[in-house]
Design an enzyme around this catalytic site. Structure first.
Site, mmCIF file in Angstrom:
data_model
loop_
_atom_site.group_PDB
_atom_site.id
_atom_site.type_symbol
_atom_site.label_atom_id
_atom_site.label_comp_id
_atom_site.label_asym_id
_atom_site.label_seq_id
_atom_site.Cartn_x
_atom_site.Cartn_y
_atom_site.Cartn_z
ATOM 1 N N LYS A 1 -20.098 -17.844 -7.271
ATOM 2 C CA LYS A 1 -20.610 -18.921 -6.936
ATOM 3 C C LYS A 1 -22.268 -18.872 -7.378
ATOM 4 O O LYS A 1 -22.538 -17.547 -7.511
ATOM 5 C CB LYS A 1 -20.736 -18.736 -5.227
ATOM 6 C CG LYS A 1 -19.404 -19.202 -4.853
ATOM 7 C CD LYS A 1 -19.328 -19.412 -3.290
ATOM 8 C CE LYS A 1 -17.892 -19.791 -2.764
ATOM 9 N NZ LYS A 1 -17.961 -19.953 -1.219
ATOM 10 N N ARG B 1 -8.497 -10.323 4.801
ATOM 11 C CA ARG B 1 -9.198 -9.803 3.733
ATOM 12 C C ARG B 1 -8.823 -8.442 3.419
ATOM 13 O O ARG B 1 -8.449 -7.625 4.058
ATOM 14 C CB ARG B 1 -10.934 -9.734 4.350
ATOM 15 C CG ARG B 1 -11.654 -9.123 3.079
ATOM 16 C CD ARG B 1 -13.086 -9.145 3.558
ATOM 17 N NE ARG B 1 -13.448 -10.507 4.049
ATOM 18 C CZ ARG B 1 -14.519 -11.006 4.795
ATOM 19 N NH1 ARG B 1 -15.112 -10.138 5.415
ATOM 20 N NH2 ARG B 1 -14.861 -12.231 5.231
ATOM 21 N N ARG C 1 0.754 -1.313 0.006
ATOM 22 C CA ARG C 1 -0.086 -0.054 -0.051
ATOM 23 C C ARG C 1 0.588 1.093 -0.039
ATOM 24 O O ARG C 1 0.648 2.237 -0.767
ATOM 25 C CB ARG C 1 -0.919 0.039 1.414
ATOM 26 C CG ARG C 1 -1.611 1.233 1.661
ATOM 27 C CD ARG C 1 -2.392 1.250 2.692
ATOM 28 N NE ARG C 1 -3.756 0.783 2.435
ATOM 29 C CZ ARG C 1 -4.398 0.428 3.579
ATOM 30 N NH1 ARG C 1 -4.474 0.672 4.923
ATOM 31 N NH2 ARG C 1 -5.778 0.161 3.476
ATOM 32 N N GLU D 1 -8.353 -0.178 -0.469
ATOM 33 C CA GLU D 1 -9.145 0.766 0.552
ATOM 34 C C GLU D 1 -9.356 0.312 1.794
ATOM 35 O O GLU D 1 -9.014 1.295 2.720
ATOM 36 C CB GLU D 1 -10.687 0.376 -0.058
ATOM 37 C CG GLU D 1 -11.059 0.890 -1.328
ATOM 38 C CD GLU D 1 -11.103 2.470 -1.465
ATOM 39 O OE1 GLU D 1 -11.333 3.142 -0.484
ATOM 40 O OE2 GLU D 1 -10.706 2.794 -2.435
ATOM 41 N N ASP E 1 -8.166 -22.302 7.338
ATOM 42 C CA ASP E 1 -8.656 -21.008 7.361
ATOM 43 C C ASP E 1 -8.970 -20.586 8.738
ATOM 44 O O ASP E 1 -9.623 -19.777 9.194
ATOM 45 C CB ASP E 1 -10.003 -20.736 6.753
ATOM 46 C CG ASP E 1 -11.164 -21.659 7.344
ATOM 47 O OD1 ASP E 1 -10.948 -22.410 8.100
ATOM 48 O OD2 ASP E 1 -12.438 -21.275 7.233
ATOM 49 N N LYS F 1 -9.824 -17.666 13.935
ATOM 50 C CA LYS F 1 -10.857 -18.564 14.724
ATOM 51 C C LYS F 1 -10.583 -18.756 16.214
ATOM 52 O O LYS F 1 -9.529 -18.927 16.472
ATOM 53 C CB LYS F 1 -10.958 -19.804 13.720
ATOM 54 C CG LYS F 1 -11.675 -19.750 12.292
ATOM 55 C CD LYS F 1 -11.836 -21.095 12.017
ATOM 56 C CE LYS F 1 -12.502 -20.952 10.628
ATOM 57 N NZ LYS F 1 -13.904 -20.642 10.708
ATOM 58 N N GLU G 1 -25.153 -10.827 2.461
ATOM 59 C CA GLU G 1 -25.168 -12.224 2.194
ATOM 60 C C GLU G 1 -24.868 -13.195 3.705
ATOM 61 O O GLU G 1 -25.951 -13.932 4.067
ATOM 62 C CB GLU G 1 -24.582 -12.617 1.070
ATOM 63 C CG GLU G 1 -25.003 -14.068 0.667
ATOM 64 C CD GLU G 1 -24.390 -15.148 1.272
ATOM 65 O OE1 GLU G 1 -24.749 -16.495 1.425
ATOM 66 O OE2 GLU G 1 -23.269 -14.989 1.992
ATOM 67 N N HIS H 1 -9.816 -15.797 -3.716
ATOM 68 C CA HIS H 1 -9.506 -16.799 -2.440
ATOM 69 C C HIS H 1 -8.145 -17.544 -2.563
ATOM 70 O O HIS H 1 -8.015 -18.210 -3.696
ATOM 71 C CB HIS H 1 -10.564 -17.791 -2.183
ATOM 72 C CG HIS H 1 -11.779 -17.204 -1.518
ATOM 73 N ND1 HIS H 1 -12.702 -18.039 -0.863
ATOM 74 C CD2 HIS H 1 -12.252 -15.943 -1.656
ATOM 75 C CE1 HIS H 1 -13.774 -17.076 -0.328
ATOM 76 N NE2 HIS H 1 -13.514 -16.109 -0.988
ATOM 77 N N GLU I 1 -5.722 -18.042 4.942
ATOM 78 C CA GLU I 1 -6.501 -17.738 3.724
ATOM 79 C C GLU I 1 -6.787 -16.093 3.485
ATOM 80 O O GLU I 1 -6.739 -15.197 4.394
ATOM 81 C CB GLU I 1 -7.987 -18.206 4.097
ATOM 82 C CG GLU I 1 -9.000 -17.901 2.972
ATOM 83 C CD GLU I 1 -10.354 -18.175 3.475
ATOM 84 O OE1 GLU I 1 -11.120 -18.951 2.720
ATOM 85 O OE2 GLU I 1 -10.801 -17.818 4.522
#
Length: 284
Positions: free
Chosen positions: A138, A103, A51, A64, A98, A71, A180, A146, A165
């Site tokens: 999907k 992200r 970045r 952004e 994962d 987990k 979703e 991914h 991941e």
């Protein structure tokens, strides 16, 4: 990891076997969580460097925002039980890829591919799998890139390979996926048909938005790039200081019989022009 003794898990206070089992689980998961958090930190550092490079060298930031997650032990154990995995660190690492996640949300679709390609091409990043849900969404309309990558985490005992991941998507894709996800969990996976259809339609609208915003960006970026190229100042170096640097550079290089970089653009003769003969062959 110690094996539990089923007879010790009945009613009443825990016995020695159960205590030993719980202590072993805690120690193993504490180490596992630590190693995966370090791997997340490594990926976040790589993304941060990318970045800053884009901002400083290209005057453009394709990223952004960035988020990460780890987990919880309860979530890991629940997934391990659902997948019928052995409750050992080795089996869990191999069967659940994962545990650690990063992200990266980008501005536009080309940015997603560029960031993922730049990240996964680094020498210490080993790519295990890549799934392109942007080119191949999907069935419900979900889009994202991914990648499961392996990152070395350097501990006092030596390097430990840890999987992470990495998801890369646009703002529009991220907004749709967030909605979703909320709907999916609200209805515990049994989403009513009319909502599923609306989500699918919204995915199409998000895709059109991505394309339209990219077109606008390219139009604005083209004009801005031309203006940026004409600027002679940078990072607090004003034109007066730049002129002094230019004059000193020309003087020193003139003594050495050379021209400073950019002399052609300043009106000097092109390199080799004096040596070119009538036949146009340079240096003959």
């Amino acid at each position: 990891m110690p094996d539990p003794n089923p007879s010790s898990f009945g009613a009443g206070p825990p016995d020695a076997a159960m205590i030993a089992f719980a202590r072993g689980m805690r120690e193993q998961f504490t180490r596992m969580q630590m190693e995966h958090q370090f791997a997340v930190d490594e990926v976040l550092t790589k993304v941060s460097i990318l970045r800053r490079e884009f901002i400083q060298l290209h005057q453009y930031n394709p990223i952004e925002h960035v988020s990460s997650r780890l987990k919880s032990p309860a979530s890991i154990l629940d997934k391990a039980l659902r997948r019928d995995l052995e409750l050992t660190p080795q089996a869990i690492r191999a069967g659940i890829t994962d545990i650690a996640g990063v992200r990266v949300t980008c501005s536009f679709i080309p940015d997603t591919y560029r960031i993922l390609d730049t990240l996964t091409s680094q020498a210490d990043v080993r790519v295990l799998t890549i799934k392109d849900y942007i080119a191949n969404p999907k069935p419900n309309g979900y889009k994202s890139l991914h990648a499961i990558v392996e990152i070395p985490v350097f501990l006092s005992t030596g390097p430990v390979p840890i999987t992470v991941e990495v998801q890369v998507r646009t703002i529009a894709m991220d907004f749709w996926a967030s909605l979703e996800h909320k709907i999916y969990y609200k209805y515990e996976g049994e989403v009513p048909e009319h909502l599923a259809a609306s989500l699918s339609d919204a995915a199409g609208v998000a895709a059109q938005l991505d394309l339209r915003m990219e077109q606008l960006h390219e139009e604005v970026r083209g004009g801005r790039a031309a203006r940026d190229d004409s600027s002679t100042t940078f990072d607090g170096v004003d034109e007066q200081l730049l002129v002094r640097l230019w004059e000193r550079s020309r003087a020193r290089l003139a003594d050495a019989g050379a021209e400073p970089a950019g002399a052609d653009a300043a009106g000097a003769e092109p390199a080799g022009a004096d040596a070119a003969g009538a036949d146009g062959v340079i240096g003959r």
